[in-house]
Structure formats: structure tokens, C-alpha cells
Design a protein around this motif. Structure first.
Motif, PDB file in Angstrom:
ATOM      1  N   GLY A 295      28.638  59.244  14.000  1.00 30.95           N
ATOM      2  CA  GLY A 295      27.353  59.771  14.427  1.00 30.95           C
ATOM      3  C   GLY A 295      26.208  58.832  14.168  1.00 30.95           C
ATOM      4  O   GLY A 295      25.110  59.033  14.665  1.00 30.95           O
ATOM      5  N   SER A 296      26.445  57.787  13.373  1.00 27.66           N
ATOM      6  CA  SER A 296      25.412  56.776  13.169  1.00 27.66           C
ATOM      7  C   SER A 296      25.429  55.814  14.345  1.00 27.66           C
ATOM      8  O   SER A 296      26.481  55.396  14.796  1.00 27.66           O
ATOM      9  CB  SER A 296      25.670  56.005  11.878  1.00 27.66           C
ATOM     10  OG  SER A 296      24.852  54.844  11.834  1.00 27.66           O
ATOM     11  N   TYR A 297      24.270  55.465  14.821  1.00 29.52           N
ATOM     12  CA  TYR A 297      24.202  54.569  15.965  1.00 29.52           C
ATOM     13  C   TYR A 297      24.135  53.106  15.545  1.00 29.52           C
ATOM     14  O   TYR A 297      24.119  52.224  16.369  1.00 29.52           O
ATOM     15  CB  TYR A 297      22.996  54.931  16.829  1.00 29.52           C
ATOM     16  CG  TYR A 297      23.147  56.300  17.426  1.00 29.52           C
ATOM     17  CD1 TYR A 297      22.607  57.413  16.787  1.00 29.52           C
ATOM     18  CD2 TYR A 297      23.861  56.495  18.593  1.00 29.52           C
ATOM     19  CE1 TYR A 297      22.774  58.683  17.315  1.00 29.52           C
ATOM     20  CE2 TYR A 297      24.034  57.763  19.115  1.00 29.52           C
ATOM     21  CZ  TYR A 297      23.491  58.850  18.474  1.00 29.52           C
ATOM     22  OH  TYR A 297      23.674  60.106  18.999  1.00 29.52           O
ATOM     23  N   GLN A 298      24.068  52.871  14.271  1.00 30.34           N
ATOM     24  CA  GLN A 298      23.902  51.517  13.781  1.00 30.34           C
ATOM     25  C   GLN A 298      25.236  50.953  13.327  1.00 30.34           C
ATOM     26  O   GLN A 298      25.885  51.499  12.445  1.00 30.34           O
ATOM     27  CB  GLN A 298      22.932  51.508  12.601  1.00 30.34           C
ATOM     28  CG  GLN A 298      22.805  50.155  11.898  1.00 30.34           C
ATOM     29  CD  GLN A 298      22.147  49.089  12.748  1.00 30.34           C
ATOM     30  OE1 GLN A 298      22.773  48.500  13.646  1.00 30.34           O
ATOM     31  NE2 GLN A 298      20.885  48.825  12.493  1.00 30.34           N
TER      32      GLN A 298
END
Lengths: 114, 114
Positions: free
Chosen positions: A98-101
Motif C-alpha cells: 500500500g506504500s507508493y514509495q
């Protein structure tokens, strides 16, 4: 913040030899780990990923990688290198689903000698 | 099947000139879209990501901006290019709701600012 180190900038192996590309990460919790391959002048393609479970993951093109928490490593291996494997390989770490990084390493360029 | 198009493949621009790089995705709806930059000798750096039309998140302050005027279109822009903007720019997408689980990359744009 997470970080990724690929200690080897350039590796040369003979065709048919085994290969291991090193990747060390820095992250406090269980990371999400990836290996991508980039052919010259092209985008990146996902080879394999580790999220949880079995620490030895199989990928495409005969590659595998092993997650070793004690060593903070996620090394990429292939038992027998083919000339078409010549490319640049990037290890990446994400902090959670869920982290975009994603944090990428600087890459390891692989050359294959016929 | 899904495809990602990125253009132009190469671009040479003078310092101070504007920039517009375009990326489109086909075969999927509501993708997450990303712009990465790969500078010489460095890993990939996430510049922007977008989870929907008009929604842009910037990861690194810089001379660039991004826009998402349509669901499957992602544009990278600059009003005045700097020498330091030179690099290989990669557009990527992921399936909606999966964030970084698997990035699909375009073939990239090599930008040279002179």
C-alpha cells in the motif's frame, strides 16, 4: 527511512557460470523486497518479489533470491547465466503493502562473456 | 492485455526550455501511475505518483510537475529545464489498490538538457 545498497557496480561472468548479485537493505520492520531487470534503453521488468513466507523466492528467467533477515540481505542468484542475461539489475525495498514509495539501489550492471 | 506507452524515446532540449513527456496506459482502468527518474550512476528516484485523475503526490521537491488529465494519461512537465534535469525518465503503473506490488514500466525517455 529505508535504504538499499548494491555493493557491486559491475560484474562480469562467463556464460554458463553461476551468478550472485548482492543486495543489502536498511529497514526497521519486515520489508517488501524486489528485484528488477533493465535491458539497455528499456524500462524495468520485475524478476521476483518477497513479501512474506518462504524466504527463498523463485522468479522469471530462472532467477531466485533469498531473504536473510539476520544479514539484511536479499541476494539474487542464477545457477547458469545466459548471454541474454546481460543487463542492469536493481534491488528495491518498500516499507509496506500500500506504500507508493519504493527505494531502489543504484544497480549492478551484468556483463556476460561468451 | 495491458500496455504502457511513453514518448518521446529521446529528447534533447536547451536549458530554460519547457518540457512535456507523456505516458498512457491501455487495457486497464484506474491504474496508479508513477514517474521515476534515473540519473547517471544513481538508482531510480520516484518523482510523482497518482492514484486518480487530478491527484498528484510529489516525492521530491524539484523543477518538475506532473498532471493526470485523464484516467490513463500521465504527463511530466517543466516550465524551464535545468542541466540537472537530464536523465532517463520512466513512467510506470500498478493495478489499482496494489500500490507497489508490481510496477509495469514504460520504455523510458532519455532527456539531455544542454
Amino acid at each position: 527511512a529505508q535504504s538499499v545498497t548494491q555493493p557491486d557496480i559491475h560484474i562480469t561472468v562467463s556464460e554458463g557460470a553461476s551468478l550472485e548479485l548482492r543486495c543489502n537493505y536498511s529497514y526497521g520492520a519486515t520489508p517488501y523486497l524486489f528485484w528488477y531487470v533493465q535491458s539497455p534503453g528499456q524500462g524495468l521488468q520485475l524478476l521476483l518479489k518477497y513479501f512474506s513466507g518462504d524466504t527463498l523466492v523463485q522468479g522469471i528467467k530462472g532467477f531466485e533470491a533469498e531473504f536473510k533477515r539476520s544479514q539484511s540481505s536479499f541476494n539474487l542468484r542464477k545457477p547458469s547465466v545466459h548471454w541474454s542475461d546481460a543487463a542492469e539489475y536493481f534491488c528495491a525495498v518498500g516499507e509496506r503493502a500500500g506504500s507508493y514509495q519504493l527505494t531502489f539501489g543504484k544497480g549492478t550492471k551484468l556483463s556476460v562473456i561468451p | 492485455s495491458q500496455t504502457i506507452h511513453q514518448w518521446p524515446a529521446t529528447l534533447v532540449q536547451p536549458v530554460g526550455s519547457p518540457l512535456s513527456l507523456e505516458c498512457t496506459v491501455e487495457g486497464t482502468s484506474n491504474p496508479n501511475l508513477y514517474w521515476y527518474r534515473q540519473a547517471a550512476g544513481r538508482g531510480l528516484q520516484l518523482l510523482f505518483y497518482s492514484v486518480g485523475i487530478g491527484q498528484i503526490s510529489s516525492e521530491v521537491p524539484q523543477n518538475l510537475s506532473a498532471s493526470r488529465p485523464q484516467d490513463r494519461q500521465f504527463i511530466l512537465s517543466s516550465k524551464k529545464l535545468l542541466l540537472s534535469d537530464s536523465g532517463f525518465y520512466l513512467c510506470a503503473w500498478t493495478v489499482a489498490g496494489t500500490a507497489n506490488e508490481k510496477l509495469f514500466f514504460g520504455s523510458g525517455t532519455q532527456l539531455s538538457v544542454l
